[in-house]
Write a protein that holds these residues in place. Sequence first.
Motif, PDB file in Angstrom:
ATOM      1  N   THR A 258      17.347  58.483  25.550  1.00 49.85           N
ATOM      2  CA  THR A 258      16.478  58.150  26.677  1.00 49.85           C
ATOM      3  C   THR A 258      15.010  58.173  26.259  1.00 49.85           C
ATOM      4  N   LYS A 259      14.672  59.167  25.437  1.00 49.98           N
ATOM      5  CA  LYS A 259      13.275  59.271  24.996  1.00 49.98           C
ATOM      6  C   LYS A 259      12.959  58.220  23.937  1.00 49.98           C
ATOM      7  N   ILE A 260      13.859  58.059  22.988  1.00 49.78           N
ATOM      8  CA  ILE A 260      13.623  57.085  21.921  1.00 49.78           C
ATOM      9  C   ILE A 260      13.446  55.680  22.504  1.00 49.78           C
ATOM     10  N   MET A 261      14.233  55.366  23.506  1.00 47.08           N
ATOM     11  CA  MET A 261      14.193  54.026  24.084  1.00 47.08           C
ATOM     12  C   MET A 261      13.081  53.868  25.120  1.00 47.08           C
ATOM     13  N   GLU A 262      12.306  54.927  25.323  1.00 44.41           N
ATOM     14  CA  GLU A 262      11.159  54.874  26.248  1.00 44.41           C
ATOM     15  C   GLU A 262      11.576  54.476  27.657  1.00 44.41           C
ATOM     16  N   LEU A 263      12.693  55.056  28.112  1.00 44.07           N
ATOM     17  CA  LEU A 263      13.151  54.714  29.454  1.00 44.07           C
ATOM     18  C   LEU A 263      12.326  55.450  30.499  1.00 44.07           C
ATOM     19  N   ASN A 264      12.149  54.812  31.624  1.00 41.74           N
ATOM     20  CA  ASN A 264      11.547  55.479  32.771  1.00 41.74           C
ATOM     21  C   ASN A 264      12.667  56.157  33.537  1.00 41.74           C
TER      22      ASN A 264
ATOM     23  N   LEU B 254      10.584  62.063  15.511  1.00 34.46           N
ATOM     24  CA  LEU B 254      10.876  63.238  14.691  1.00 34.46           C
ATOM     25  C   LEU B 254      11.476  64.355  15.547  1.00 34.46           C
ATOM     26  N   GLU B 255      10.967  64.494  16.750  1.00 31.42           N
ATOM     27  CA  GLU B 255      11.492  65.536  17.636  1.00 31.42           C
ATOM     28  C   GLU B 255      12.948  65.239  18.007  1.00 31.42           C
ATOM     29  N   ALA B 256      13.219  63.996  18.368  1.00 29.20           N
ATOM     30  CA  ALA B 256      14.588  63.612  18.718  1.00 29.20           C
ATOM     31  C   ALA B 256      15.509  63.786  17.498  1.00 29.20           C
ATOM     32  N   TYR B 257      15.028  63.380  16.358  1.00 29.21           N
ATOM     33  CA  TYR B 257      15.794  63.452  15.110  1.00 29.21           C
ATOM     34  C   TYR B 257      16.203  64.895  14.806  1.00 29.21           C
TER      35      TYR B 257
END
Lengths: 610, 610
Positions: A258-264, B254-257
Amino acid sequence: MTASVTPAAQVAANPAAAKLADWLGRFEAALAAQDVQAALALFGDECYWRDLVAFTWNLKTVEGRDQIRDLLEARLADVKPSNFRTEEEQDATDADGITSGWFTFETAVARGRGYVRLKNGLGWTLLTTMTELKGHEEKKGRNRIKGAEHGVNPGRKTWLELRQEEQAELGYSRQPYVLIIGGGQGGIGLGARLRRLGVPTLIVDKHERPGDAWRKRYKSLCLHDPVWYDHLPYLPFPDDWPVFCPKDKIGDWLEAYTKIMELNYWSSTECQHAEQDPATGEWTVNVLREGKPVTLRPTHVVFALGMSGVPNIPKIPGQDIFKGRQEHSSQHRGGDEWKGKKVVVIGSNNSAHDICAALWENGADVTMLQRTSTHIAPSDSLMKLALGGLYSEDAVEKGMTTYKADLTFASIPFRIMHTFHIPVYEQMKKDNADFYGRLEKAGFMLDFGDDGSGLFMKYLRRGSGYYIDVGASELVANGSIKLKSRVGIESLTENGVLMKDGTELPADLVVYATGYGSMNGWVAKLVSQEVADKVGKCWGLGSDTTKDPGPWEGELRNMWKPTQVNNLWFHGGNLHQSRHYSQYLSLQLKARYEGIPTPVYGLQEVHHKG
Amino acid sequence: MTASVTPAAQVAANPAAAKLADWLGRFEAALAAQDVQAALALFGDECYWRDLVAFTWNLKTVEGRDQIRDLLEARLADVKPSNFRTEEEQDATDADGITSGWFTFETAVARGRGYVRLKNGLGWTLLTTMTELKGHEEKKGRNRIKGAEHGVNPGRKTWLELRQEEQAELGYSRQPYVLIIGGGQGGIGLGARLRRLGVPTLIVDKHERPGDAWRKRYKSLCLHDPVWYDHLPYLPFPDDWPVFCPKDKIGDWLEAYTKIMELNYWSSTECQHAEQDPATGEWTVNVLREGKPVTLRPTHVVFALGMSGVPNIPKIPGQDIFKGRQEHSSQHRGGDEWKGKKVVVIGSNNSAHDICAALWENGADVTMLQRTSTHIAPSDSLMKLALGGLYSEDAVEKGMTTYKADLTFASIPFRIMHTFHIPVYEQMKKDNADFYGRLEKAGFMLDFGDDGSGLFMKYLRRGSGYYIDVGASELVANGSIKLKSRVGIESLTENGVLMKDGTELPADLVVYATGYGSMNGWVAKLVSQEVADKVGKCWGLGSDTTKDPGPWEGELRNMWKPTQVNNLWFHGGNLHQSRHYSQYLSLQLKARYEGIPTPVYGLQEVHHKG
């Protein structure tokens, strides 16, 4: 897919591909001339055309020449199909009178990919899918954004500033075009596709963190499908990902994704009520975000609350006097606290088996109440016989990408899918004869589906009625998990469950592993019963088998396609379906966002209310 | 790499591969017979053998037949190399007397991969690398874990319970085998590799969140290297990742990783002191974890604090009386608060340029003080001329995987690397003649390295002296960023900077973009000056060029390989180096963890203290 169109010389090198190229050439010529008769002449007596969005702005299977004629007459002038080319020629095959392989094509507004099977040279099954809208391609590969704008630009905003601005504005001063209710794998995967397509989208979810819908289930839960089947769009799991991913690990993956894909993504947001303006079709949706009311005004609402609806809890006399705990399987957290206690689990599908096994492992005295027969598919057998060809390390080594596997699976028309599955489950029955024998001896009621087509057809038709065995069946067979079957429940008593045969099962806990209603139950809850009835039942094919009443639908009811209520959509299913069908749903929404006309061919009628 | 060994028939199809197979066969026979003379006869007069761990338990380049003889005599009996096979034969080439291609091989304890170039049929450059230790392979692909243990197992622990247990114990009741100090891209990538290899590892980092080392830099920062060059191990960026990733986005990645890879990562943990037991070589490391003291007792300590050491701030008279703000570039946050203010930036490398440009964009009056000449490489030119063949969308389409690109790059011996680079930068000079002319006209002192070998050699030799131009140079050329060069700084005054030519530059802020010391400065700070001196200078090749004094080292000093202090290691560099060299460092640590003998051949001597 990394393939590109192959030169004629190479096509010729594979005679199967050459045959397909010939058929496609004639098909294209007929379509270009709008010569429906000539096109129909290319199909056999038994023929199916499954279209995912490209021709129909719908998910639609037409069956037989008459239905194909109707589709062509209705859509040909508008779609303007062209440029049919064989693709991935190395995969084209020719055996037992069946020639099959991949192709690409274009329409007036889109590019597509397809798969065709010829029987004795005539069209038998045809799949056409939309892959991208021209002029609205994803910014990837060569077309990715640069990230740093080189050069100088006074007042420029950084990625972080733009992202923070978007997060502050979306849902407040700026409205999402699409609101996705439910932020599990379905909502997240669809959100990622819409993000790439530049469609302003907001996902709301009641849990504190993305992935919580998995984390909050019973603690022994692992995915029942193997890793190769479970990838999300765009970001495959690393190559050491477990075959069957534990629930908390998949939860963490979804959160990171969710964070990597920059989802709202609004966590801790409960949807309270949704209402559609009958004039404009636009929605007003009231949500509580971390306790504070927010009114959203999206154009489209997608219900992505799983393939299941509201939990089913059967009404049983005595539920009000039972002194122990009662909970639906979706509320059950695991066996830890039930050591030495007595538990009755009502139900005999996946959750019931998992929950019983974990309770037994934790030293509980556990009884499973089987109400109707259940299909048991041993996991290893399922991997080997049913999934391995498309989703396995073997398949990967043979060049079967996830995307090709998904399309291959999609290329089998639902009408004849069971005929592909029946032999698989006959083999499974043979391979595990001793195991099935012991289960039946323990009193367990077994089935393989009404027509012997096994697990996946049950899943498509009714979304229930099976257990993928990862160990619990042995506990049932050997009596470690006590089984009560072939007898109904009379009532709950103060201290247990009274069966119709007069036996009383003492219980500290009763778990209702009794499934879920249809997804339009969510619509009844959040919009109105009237709208839920207008939309009708979700899921199921109309196969006229148990729990899947006819008439025949040809596609899953209401899933990923236009419904009888404009701007109201359903998304869900397992990870495979969420991944694959989110592509088509996202393209339908993108087209509407861009104002591209989307005349829906063959909008489904409603035959059942839920 | 997906390749497998190709049958002889296919080797024969590519004559270059056949030539290599022949050479490798004779090389293998000579090694098997321990016939050093015969092996040497296969090399030309000019020859280089770069070994990454496989033969030497070191990163070591030997040059010429005498050094190769020494290596073979010292290591052959122990290493027992065998099974040399050509691989990826489609890549083998034969042009201008140079035949080159890939191969695999084995040693007594490991599997390896290599690349060889023959000049007129004789060995010119040979690369051998260790890929995995036999019996200690990563659990991936077919060997991945199952995740769900099927069957029943009373008292079994879930993935979450095991993970929580590990997090509670590691560093307290159970000690890590490896402690990585610094949780940036280097520590994280190495941590991921050690995790896969099952080496108990703890990463400590002073920041609140993984990725903060990027987030806390000046706000306009984006990676200067393109996405194809920047992948971390195991989890490539999605295909829409920006070419030049903004700092906060790479921070979030990096945090997600860190979470996805299940790293044991202590944020907000400051390392205070480390001490080695001279008898056992084991470490005692005092850290403050969220303010609470914890004593760690790892066997190995890896300094992964970047390729740079402690920030350099030059001593300038008047620093005590200057009334404005003074900060090192590593502390500078961006231009926002300096609108309408006067800023002097001391330095003319990457950070200086980025900071000046952002200040100018924000409306500051900014002057760059250039102290020595700088190499400017326009980003597009760099991509096209220097990186494109290995790291670009073109390269990806031609089948160049990240791993193959890394190995190809590693296959060029440092001794002759500049000869590969000089023509590239001559082309760059030509292509951008007008641009360079304008820069010089503005007073900017340009260079292309002492020998014209440009950016990457400067990076390897001294880690400084260049700017990858993404726009700021234009601002220098047109005077938007004021430039002061060819004149020294006399002192700071109360209100600005006084130059040796008598001009005074008024300043509200002075930024020291003046670089960093050698990484062993961290050792001085955390262990002792004595140990730092024993380890000696890090980085640099001993090329006897500016800031890289001789003698010739052949490899980067102290990086990713054994140092003069047992159990003390350095890891760092850009994302490419962190990714690639973490493989060899992790294998060296894994071998020690498993008790596999690791006799180091050619341990470097120390010629410089820092």
